[in-house]
Write a protein that holds these residues in place. Sequence first.
Motif, PDB file in Angstrom:
ATOM      1  N   SER A  21      82.502 -10.959 -13.330  1.00  0.00           N
ATOM      2  CA  SER A  21      81.663 -10.345 -12.299  1.00  0.00           C
ATOM      3  C   SER A  21      81.286  -8.913 -12.679  1.00  0.00           C
ATOM      4  O   SER A  21      80.129  -8.506 -12.521  1.00  0.00           O
ATOM      5  N   ARG A  22      82.236  -8.166 -13.189  1.00  0.00           N
ATOM      6  CA  ARG A  22      81.943  -6.780 -13.599  1.00  0.00           C
ATOM      7  C   ARG A  22      80.936  -6.751 -14.742  1.00  0.00           C
ATOM      8  O   ARG A  22      80.038  -5.914 -14.770  1.00  0.00           O
ATOM      9  N   ASP A  58      77.575  -7.636 -13.265  1.00  0.00           N
ATOM     10  CA  ASP A  58      77.064  -6.504 -12.488  1.00  0.00           C
ATOM     11  C   ASP A  58      76.532  -5.408 -13.404  1.00  0.00           C
ATOM     12  O   ASP A  58      75.481  -4.819 -13.132  1.00  0.00           O
ATOM     13  N   ASP A  75      72.752  -4.062 -13.419  1.00  0.00           N
ATOM     14  CA  ASP A  75      72.493  -2.636 -13.227  1.00  0.00           C
ATOM     15  C   ASP A  75      71.671  -2.067 -14.374  1.00  0.00           C
ATOM     16  O   ASP A  75      70.744  -1.273 -14.163  1.00  0.00           O
TER      17      ASP A  75
END
Length: 76
Positions: free
Chosen positions: A51-52, A55, A59
């Motif tokens: 998930s990081r 993300d 971004d």
Amino acid sequence: MAEPENHTLRVLREFREEFADFRTETRESFANLGDRLDDLAKVLAGEMVTSRHTDASVDERLGNIERRLSVLEETK
């Protein structure tokens, strides 16, 4: 007819054996539960890393789009 004290001793022995079995089964169940919780923690840790990473990628892409849009707005 069996003596009452013999019957009581027999019942107590049976109870002791059944309780020992119950204790063993319970111990094994908790060990299995601990293993399952460890596996779940590993899966969740992997999901968090994924998930990081996702993300960060989103971004970065949004940042690139915002920069390009800013350049376009400045040229008008």
